[in-house]
Design a protein around this motif. Structure first.
Motif, PDB file in Angstrom:
ATOM      1  N   ALA A 240      23.233  30.121  51.341  1.00  0.00           N
ATOM      2  CA  ALA A 240      22.265  30.973  50.638  1.00  0.00           C
ATOM      3  C   ALA A 240      22.855  31.356  49.290  1.00  0.00           C
ATOM      4  CB  ALA A 240      21.952  32.219  51.455  1.00  0.00           C
ATOM      5  N   ALA A 241      22.033  31.232  48.249  1.00  0.00           N
ATOM      6  CA  ALA A 241      22.523  31.509  46.898  1.00  0.00           C
ATOM      7  C   ALA A 241      21.371  31.917  46.007  1.00  0.00           C
ATOM      8  CB  ALA A 241      23.236  30.286  46.324  1.00  0.00           C
ATOM      9  N   ILE A 242      21.709  32.470  44.849  1.00  0.00           N
ATOM     10  CA  ILE A 242      20.710  32.887  43.859  1.00  0.00           C
ATOM     11  C   ILE A 242      20.103  31.647  43.222  1.00  0.00           C
ATOM     12  CG2 ILE A 242      20.353  34.176  41.727  1.00  0.00           C
ATOM     13  CD1 ILE A 242      22.874  35.809  42.485  1.00  0.00           C
ATOM     14  N   PRO A 243      18.783  31.492  43.273  1.00  0.00           N
ATOM     15  CA  PRO A 243      18.172  30.280  42.719  1.00  0.00           C
ATOM     16  C   PRO A 243      17.725  30.402  41.264  1.00  0.00           C
ATOM     17  CG  PRO A 243      16.535  31.486  43.972  1.00  0.00           C
ATOM     18  CD  PRO A 243      17.805  32.304  44.031  1.00  0.00           C
ATOM     19  N   ASP A 244      17.539  31.623  40.790  1.00  0.00           N
ATOM     20  CA  ASP A 244      16.911  31.862  39.485  1.00  0.00           C
ATOM     21  C   ASP A 244      17.959  31.791  38.376  1.00  0.00           C
ATOM     22  OD1 ASP A 244      15.500  32.711  37.280  1.00  0.00           O
ATOM     23  OD2 ASP A 244      14.385  34.243  38.379  1.00  0.00           O
ATOM     24  N   VAL A 245      17.769  30.873  37.424  1.00  0.00           N
ATOM     25  CA  VAL A 245      18.738  30.712  36.354  1.00  0.00           C
ATOM     26  C   VAL A 245      18.814  31.953  35.475  1.00  0.00           C
ATOM     27  CG1 VAL A 245      17.101  29.622  34.768  1.00  0.00           C
ATOM     28  CG2 VAL A 245      19.536  29.135  34.542  1.00  0.00           C
ATOM     29  N   SER A 246      17.717  32.707  35.345  1.00  0.00           N
ATOM     30  CA  SER A 246      17.761  33.916  34.521  1.00  0.00           C
ATOM     31  C   SER A 246      18.667  34.968  35.141  1.00  0.00           C
ATOM     32  CB  SER A 246      16.347  34.474  34.329  1.00  0.00           C
ATOM     33  OG  SER A 246      15.797  34.908  35.559  1.00  0.00           O
ATOM     34  N   VAL A 247      18.665  35.070  36.469  1.00  0.00           N
ATOM     35  CA  VAL A 247      19.555  36.028  37.145  1.00  0.00           C
ATOM     36  C   VAL A 247      21.002  35.552  37.061  1.00  0.00           C
ATOM     37  CG1 VAL A 247      20.059  37.195  39.322  1.00  0.00           C
ATOM     38  CG2 VAL A 247      17.690  36.740  38.677  1.00  0.00           C
ATOM     39  N   LEU A 248      21.221  34.261  37.225  1.00  0.00           N
ATOM     40  CA  LEU A 248      22.571  33.730  37.079  1.00  0.00           C
ATOM     41  C   LEU A 248      23.098  33.989  35.672  1.00  0.00           C
ATOM     42  CD1 LEU A 248      22.073  30.277  38.857  1.00  0.00           C
ATOM     43  CD2 LEU A 248      23.253  32.283  39.771  1.00  0.00           C
ATOM     44  N   TYR A 249      22.237  33.829  34.679  1.00  0.00           N
ATOM     45  CA  TYR A 249      22.627  34.085  33.297  1.00  0.00           C
ATOM     46  C   TYR A 249      23.047  35.544  33.112  1.00  0.00           C
ATOM     47  CZ  TYR A 249      22.463  34.077  28.194  1.00  0.00           C
ATOM     48  OH  TYR A 249      22.798  34.200  26.868  1.00  0.00           O
ATOM     49  N   GLN A 250      22.246  36.467  33.628  1.00  0.00           N
ATOM     50  CA  GLN A 250      22.575  37.891  33.503  1.00  0.00           C
ATOM     51  C   GLN A 250      23.885  38.210  34.204  1.00  0.00           C
ATOM     52  OE1 GLN A 250      19.271  40.270  34.832  1.00  0.00           O
ATOM     53  NE2 GLN A 250      17.796  39.050  33.679  1.00  0.00           N
ATOM     54  N   LEU A 251      24.105  37.595  35.361  1.00  0.00           N
ATOM     55  CA  LEU A 251      25.317  37.857  36.128  1.00  0.00           C
ATOM     56  C   LEU A 251      26.561  37.426  35.357  1.00  0.00           C
ATOM     57  CD1 LEU A 251      26.736  38.691  38.728  1.00  0.00           C
ATOM     58  CD2 LEU A 251      26.204  36.440  39.668  1.00  0.00           C
ATOM     59  N   VAL A 252      26.545  36.230  34.812  1.00  0.00           N
ATOM     60  CA  VAL A 252      27.701  35.743  34.054  1.00  0.00           C
ATOM     61  C   VAL A 252      27.848  36.518  32.749  1.00  0.00           C
ATOM     62  CG1 VAL A 252      28.700  33.724  32.915  1.00  0.00           C
ATOM     63  CG2 VAL A 252      27.512  33.460  35.106  1.00  0.00           C
ATOM     64  N   SER A 253      26.735  36.839  32.100  1.00  0.00           N
ATOM     65  CA  SER A 253      26.798  37.562  30.827  1.00  0.00           C
ATOM     66  C   SER A 253      27.334  38.975  30.983  1.00  0.00           C
ATOM     67  CB  SER A 253      25.398  37.624  30.193  1.00  0.00           C
ATOM     68  OG  SER A 253      24.917  36.345  29.871  1.00  0.00           O
ATOM     69  N   SER A 254      27.201  39.543  32.188  1.00  0.00           N
ATOM     70  CA  SER A 254      27.620  40.935  32.379  1.00  0.00           C
ATOM     71  C   SER A 254      29.127  41.096  32.469  1.00  0.00           C
ATOM     72  CB  SER A 254      26.971  41.493  33.655  1.00  0.00           C
ATOM     73  OG  SER A 254      27.509  40.860  34.805  1.00  0.00           O
ATOM     74  N   VAL A 255      29.848  39.980  32.584  1.00  0.00           N
ATOM     75  CA  VAL A 255      31.307  40.036  32.690  1.00  0.00           C
ATOM     76  C   VAL A 255      31.928  39.916  31.303  1.00  0.00           C
ATOM     77  CG1 VAL A 255      33.349  38.980  33.742  1.00  0.00           C
ATOM     78  CG2 VAL A 255      31.180  39.003  34.981  1.00  0.00           C
ATOM     79  N   ARG A 256      32.937  40.715  31.075  1.00  0.00           N
ATOM     80  CA  ARG A 256      33.595  40.716  29.772  1.00  0.00           C
ATOM     81  C   ARG A 256      34.183  39.349  29.441  1.00  0.00           C
ATOM     82  NH1 ARG A 256      38.346  44.556  27.362  1.00  0.00           N
ATOM     83  NH2 ARG A 256      39.452  42.939  26.221  1.00  0.00           N
ATOM     84  N   ARG A 257      34.039  38.957  28.190  1.00  0.00           N
ATOM     85  CA  ARG A 257      34.615  37.712  27.702  1.00  0.00           C
ATOM     86  C   ARG A 257      35.846  38.003  26.848  1.00  0.00           C
ATOM     87  NH1 ARG A 257      29.347  34.207  25.648  1.00  0.00           N
ATOM     88  NH2 ARG A 257      27.823  35.214  26.996  1.00  0.00           N
ATOM     89  N   ASP A 258      36.833  37.140  26.968  1.00  0.00           N
ATOM     90  CA  ASP A 258      38.027  37.205  26.124  1.00  0.00           C
ATOM     91  C   ASP A 258      38.296  35.834  25.546  1.00  0.00           C
ATOM     92  OD1 ASP A 258      39.507  39.961  26.307  1.00  0.00           O
ATOM     93  OD2 ASP A 258      38.816  39.564  28.340  1.00  0.00           O
ATOM     94  N   GLU A 259      39.231  35.768  24.645  1.00  0.00           N
ATOM     95  CA  GLU A 259      39.624  34.493  24.053  1.00  0.00           C
ATOM     96  C   GLU A 259      40.973  34.084  24.600  1.00  0.00           C
ATOM     97  OE1 GLU A 259      40.990  33.499  19.682  1.00  0.00           O
ATOM     98  OE2 GLU A 259      38.793  33.554  19.768  1.00  0.00           O
ATOM     99  N   CYS A 260      41.071  32.850  25.063  1.00  0.00           N
ATOM    100  CA  CYS A 260      42.336  32.356  25.591  1.00  0.00           C
ATOM    101  C   CYS A 260      43.379  32.299  24.476  1.00  0.00           C
ATOM    102  CB  CYS A 260      42.142  30.969  26.212  1.00  0.00           C
ATOM    103  SG  CYS A 260      43.680  30.240  26.842  1.00  0.00           S
ATOM    104  N   HIS A 261      44.526  32.922  24.703  1.00  0.00           N
ATOM    105  CA  HIS A 261      45.555  32.973  23.664  1.00  0.00           C
ATOM    106  C   HIS A 261      46.268  31.632  23.506  1.00  0.00           C
ATOM    107  CE1 HIS A 261      48.954  32.967  26.534  1.00  0.00           C
ATOM    108  NE2 HIS A 261      48.141  33.640  27.312  1.00  0.00           N
ATOM    109  N   TRP A 262      46.026  30.682  24.443  1.00  0.00           N
ATOM    110  CA  TRP A 262      46.713  29.400  24.365  1.00  0.00           C
ATOM    111  C   TRP A 262      45.825  28.312  23.730  1.00  0.00           C
ATOM    112  CZ3 TRP A 262      51.558  27.825  24.731  1.00  0.00           C
ATOM    113  CH2 TRP A 262      51.810  26.451  24.881  1.00  0.00           C
ATOM    114  N   CYS A 263      44.602  28.129  24.293  1.00  0.00           N
ATOM    115  CA  CYS A 263      43.745  27.040  23.792  1.00  0.00           C
ATOM    116  C   CYS A 263      42.592  27.542  22.927  1.00  0.00           C
ATOM    117  CB  CYS A 263      43.192  26.216  24.963  1.00  0.00           C
ATOM    118  SG  CYS A 263      42.009  27.093  26.022  1.00  0.00           S
ATOM    119  N   GLY A 264      42.361  28.856  22.890  1.00  0.00           N
ATOM    120  CA  GLY A 264      41.352  29.417  22.015  1.00  0.00           C
ATOM    121  C   GLY A 264      39.946  29.437  22.570  1.00  0.00           C
ATOM    122  N   LEU A 265      39.737  28.920  23.785  1.00  0.00           N
ATOM    123  CA  LEU A 265      38.400  28.938  24.372  1.00  0.00           C
ATOM    124  C   LEU A 265      38.054  30.320  24.902  1.00  0.00           C
ATOM    125  CD1 LEU A 265      38.354  25.583  26.399  1.00  0.00           C
ATOM    126  CD2 LEU A 265      37.140  26.085  24.273  1.00  0.00           C
TER     127      LEU A 265
END
Length: 342
Positions: A240-265
């Motif tokens: 069982a999993a979330i099927p809606d791409v809009s909800v998946l987008y919100q879920l991933v977007s809600s987590v803080r993003r940082d920049e990798c100090h080694w490769c820059g991604l």
């Protein structure tokens, strides 16, 4: 061009939910494909898509794992991410389908690859088995091993995100208790994917689907490695999993993003999915801060919304609409969210 995704089995390639969702490349075992051909295919994918994310089971045969690392080493490419997952075979296929959906959104390769660890916490994967005598991936009590030899015994097993085992009688009730068996399920709306083996039962489609209050049931072909993973061919695997791409987008977007100090991604979580460098926690980059996530729709998958940073709603609004628990506050550090944490 969206980031390319790859798997190591045809069983991890579920039918797409819509016409826009891309397929994933399938790597073949070393005995079925020469290294030169695997290198050429991988180089073509990297040249065409820029980055490649390979999701494979943690139980993959060692020669196959060595092949994947050999490809990455020979190509000397830091644009290939190798991501093992401990999900069961069907759960892995469901996770890959979610990543295929998200690959059409505006996420950078580093965020998309790191999202695999995050989304794995929201996949509820298990199986209905006729025996647990050879089940190695879930802790099984000695009494359950003994009862596996009884006729008409069945066991409902949850392998992710937590583990649980319930013995069922012929009527789908908890063995000996006279009450309906229940596996701990998701507290947010999901769709249930079911793959049938050699076991004949309607418990998954009927009882479990009702208990978990799923919004839909989809039949799929049983992955080829499921019988070995679960220790028996008489099974019905489910996820069982979330099927809606809009909800998946919100879920991933809600987590803080940082920049990798080694490769820059860009990255989310505690390490980079491409170079494995640990995250260096600090103030979120100003360019990453946005008032809230925007969602890429299936109807306009090529229209990329503005990147979202920390502060999104995650599953908070989704759960509130489903009478679930309130959203938990964000922590200061980049973390992989607990299934109950958003």
């Amino acid at each position: 061009m969206p980031t390319a995704l790859a798997v190591t089995s045809d069983g991890h390639m579920l039918p797409p939910p819509d016409r826009q969702t891309p397929r994933a490349h399938v790597f073949r075992p070393p005995g079925d494909q020469p290294l030169e051909l695997a290198l050429a295919e991988t180089q073509r994918l990297v040249n065409q898509h820029g980055h490649l994310v390979v999701v494979y089971p943690a139980t993959l045969d060692k020669p196959f794992v060595h092949r994947l690392h050999t490809i990455r080493s020979v190509l000397e490419s830091d644009r290939i991410a190798l991501l093992p997952t401990r999900l069961p075979p069907l759960g892995t296929a469901v996770l890959v389908r979610q990543l295929r959906q998200l690959s059409l959104c505006d996420f950078s390769p580093g965020v998309l690859a790191a999202a695999a660890r995050l989304l794995a916490h929201y996949v509820y994967a298990g199986a209905l088995l006729n025996s647990v005598a050879k089940l190695d991936h879930v802790s099984v009590p000695l009494t359950a091993h003994a009862k596996s030899w009884m006729s008409r015994s069945q066991f409902a097993v949850l392998a992710a995100p937590g583990t649980q085992l319930v013995r069922l009688d012929a009527n789908g009730a908890a063995g000996g208790g006279g009450s309906e068996a229940s596996l701990a399920g998701p507290q947010f709306p999901t769709h249930l994917t079911v793959a049938r083996g050699a076991l004949n039962s309607e418990w998954v489609n009927g009882t479990l689907a009702a208990q978990w209050n799923v919004r839909g049931v989809q039949e799929a072909q049983l992955p080829g490695e499921s019988a070995r993973w679960w220790g028996t061919g008489k099974l019905i695997e489910f996820a069982a999993a979330i099927p809606d791409v809009s909800v998946l987008y919100q879920l991933v977007s809600s987590v803080r993003r940082d920049e990798c100090h080694w490769c820059g991604l860009e990255l989310i979580g505690d390490r980079c999915a491409f170079c494995a460098a640990p995250a260096s926690y600090g103030p979120a980059p100003a360019s990453r801060r946005a008032p809230g996530p925007q969602v890429a729709t299936r109807q306009d998958a090529t229209a990329r919304p503005a990147a979202a940073g920390r502060g999104g709603s995650g599953l908070g609004g989704y759960r509130r609409a489903s009478a679930g628990p309130p959203a938990a506050p964000h922590t200061r550090h980049a973390v992989v969210a607990d299934p109950r944490g958003l």
